[in-house]
Design an enzyme around this catalytic site. Structure first.
Site, PDB file in Angstrom:
ATOM      1  N   CYS A 284      95.828 -52.440  33.739  1.00 40.22           N
ATOM      2  CA  CYS A 284      94.421 -51.964  33.945  1.00 40.22           C
ATOM      3  C   CYS A 284      93.198 -52.457  34.602  1.00 40.22           C
ATOM      4  O   CYS A 284      92.189 -52.035  34.643  1.00 40.22           O
ATOM      5  CB  CYS A 284      93.812 -51.397  32.501  1.00 40.22           C
ATOM      6  SG  CYS A 284      95.066 -50.271  31.634  1.00 40.22           S
TER       7      CYS A 284
ATOM      8  N   GLU B  93      99.148 -49.106  38.004  1.00 40.38           N
ATOM      9  CA  GLU B  93     100.438 -49.912  37.522  1.00 40.38           C
ATOM     10  C   GLU B  93     101.407 -48.961  37.526  1.00 40.38           C
ATOM     11  O   GLU B  93     102.448 -49.181  36.510  1.00 40.38           O
ATOM     12  CB  GLU B  93      99.724 -50.731  36.151  1.00 40.38           C
ATOM     13  CG  GLU B  93      99.243 -49.546  35.183  1.00 40.38           C
ATOM     14  CD  GLU B  93      99.165 -50.397  33.780  1.00 40.38           C
ATOM     15  OE1 GLU B  93      99.904 -50.738  33.088  1.00 40.38           O
ATOM     16  OE2 GLU B  93      97.969 -50.498  33.331  1.00 40.38           O
TER      17      GLU B  93
ATOM     18  N   HIS C 237      86.787 -50.482  29.132  1.00 45.78           N
ATOM     19  CA  HIS C 237      88.079 -50.120  29.495  1.00 45.78           C
ATOM     20  C   HIS C 237      88.437 -49.331  28.119  1.00 45.78           C
ATOM     21  O   HIS C 237      88.391 -49.896  27.046  1.00 45.78           O
ATOM     22  CB  HIS C 237      89.070 -51.177  29.634  1.00 45.78           C
ATOM     23  CG  HIS C 237      90.431 -50.582  29.655  1.00 45.78           C
ATOM     24  ND1 HIS C 237      90.963 -49.369  30.325  1.00 45.78           N
ATOM     25  CD2 HIS C 237      91.529 -51.081  28.891  1.00 45.78           C
ATOM     26  CE1 HIS C 237      92.318 -49.528  29.860  1.00 45.78           C
ATOM     27  NE2 HIS C 237      92.611 -50.296  29.030  1.00 45.78           N
TER      28      HIS C 237
END
Ligand code: HMG
Length: 388
Positions: free
Chosen positions: A111, A79, A233
């Site tokens: 993400c 990103e 994450h």
């Protein structure tokens, strides 16, 4: 057919700032960063590293000649890509000397990009069992100096080879995913720093986790007790813990102890690097696999991927026999051990250093960068890369 992670490598720049010192400089109690956020060191990219070089450096250490020949699909999750048209993957394909008969694309959903890449790779291998796919998550997380998000910046990349009969982890059949159009974190094309609604992003991360966790259990029939570990994450290491705590009442005391202990191991690398966006979940997996020597083959590991905006996914993998022999533990230890600390003023200077956007030429000094692959300059609006 068994499909999954056959190899996994990692790269982070050779510079970092100490979070205790950053806190002092910002007039914040250090425990807020080290305990409240859960970060000890933050990777700082020199101007000679960008998402392309981070990715190429991460893949360089894990690929042999046979992989380079067999890889026919490169999926670059990012990103913080460097071009709105050309895929960052094409530069990496060249820098690594991969087989020209390959597809190469860039994948974007905050993400979540690398996870989308893994799922796409799984489908590709199911149709082409002899192929291998290189999936990379590479990013530089930037919020800005003196912002609330500053303590959750970072830089790095994780590279994975996805193949049939993988030697590290087989990805299981079931997967649960969820999309909703929200503005918790975003970065308009004109900005090199992210915009974020911090508290809302935390809430949504947990809400999406509840959605995919419930759907996963329904689809698979599995329960908390069936997991040896769950990796998250990790925008910062406290975040995953908050999500894990929401499901611990589904297990016994023994389940809770095991999952919390493994969670702590799975955050060690991330504590020392910061948020690397697309690669963060896989850095957490790497931390778990490389630092928990007692994790047995056959163990099931859950993976929660979250990309703001937002898409969440929960999926699982089973560790393969002798998987530790196929990790690059010593290389990664060396990478961490050989990093150099920068002071807060040095970090601020590095943060403000940016590439020209007016077409002018810039030649960069790459002698101080310890990486094998560096950005050496810009000319005619083109980035120039070197492999030393
Ligand atoms: P903040 O407002 O500076 O911090 O922002 P806070 O006031 O919420 O405090 C953080 C924690 O420190 C709290 O703990 C405090 O109690 C504690 P919690 O209640 O959360 O458990 N604290 C202390 N602890 C010990 N000793 C002390 C002390 N003082 C306070 N003295 C925030 C924090 C994370 C919101 C901010 O850094 C931010 O906006 N970061 C960026 C956004 C982010 O990371 N969001 C995470 C979810 S979204 C996501 O993961 C996607 C993302 O990766 C992007 C993508 O998908 O591409 C970000």
């Amino acid at each position: 057919m068994n499909i999954g992670i056959d190899k996994i490598g990692f790269y982070t720049p050779h510079l970092y700032v100490d979070m205790n010192k950053l806190a002092v400089a910002r007039d914040i109690e250090p425990e807020k960063f080290t305990v409240g956020i859960g970060q000890e060191k933050m990777a700082i990219p020199p101007i000679t590293q960008d998402p392309v070089t981070l990715a190429a450096n991460a893949a360089l250490g894990i690929l042999n000649e046979a992989d380079k020949e067999k890889i026919d699909f490169v999926i670059f999750g990012t990103e913080s890509g460097i071009d709105n048209s050309k895929s960052a993957g094409v530069y990496v394909h060249n820098l690594l000397g991969l087989n020209p008969h390959a597809r190469t694309v860039e994948m974007k959903q905050a993400c979540y990009g690398a996870t989308a890449g893994i799922q796409l790779a799984k489908g590709h291998i199911a149709l082409n069992p002899e192929s291998k796919v290189l999936v990379i998550g590479s990013d530089i997380a930037r919020y800005g100096l003196n912002t609330a998000g500053e303590s959750t910046q970072g830089a790095g990349a994780v590279a994975m080879v996805i193949s049939a009969n993988p030697r590290i982890m087989v990805l299981e059949e079931h997967s649960a995913y969820f999309t909703n159009d929200i503005m918790d974190f975003w970065r308009p094309i004109y900005s090199d720093k992210a915009f974020v609604d911090g508290k809302f992003s935390n809430e949504q991360y947990i809400y999406f986790f509840s959605k995919v966790w419930e759907q996963y259990k329904e689809k698979s029939g599995l329960e908390l007790k069936d997991f040896e570990a769950i990796c998250y994450h990790l925008p910062y290491t406290k975040m995953g813990l908050k999500a894990l705590r929401t499901i611990l009442d589904e297990g016994t005391e023994e389940d809770n102890e095991r999952l919390v202990a493994n969670y702590q191991v799975s955050t060690q690398y991330n504590r020392s690097v910061g948020n690397i966006y697309t690669g963060s979940l896989y850095l957490s997996l790497l931390s778990l696999l490389e630092l928990n020597e007692g994790l047995e083959a056959g163990s099931r590991v859950g993976l929660y991927s979250y990309g703001s905006g937002a898409v969440g996914e929960f999926f699982t993998g089973i560790l393969q026999s002798d998987y530790r022999e196929h990790l690059h533990i010593n290389d990664h230890k060396h990478l961490f051990d050989s990093r150099m600390e920068v002071t807060v003023p040095e970090y601020e200077k590095l943060f403000e250093e940016t590439l020209p956007v007016d077409g002018s030429t810039l030649e960069l000094d790459i002698t101080k960068d310890t990486a094998a692959i560096c950005l050496s300059g810009v000319e005619d609006n083109k980035r120039l890369y070197v492999r030393k």
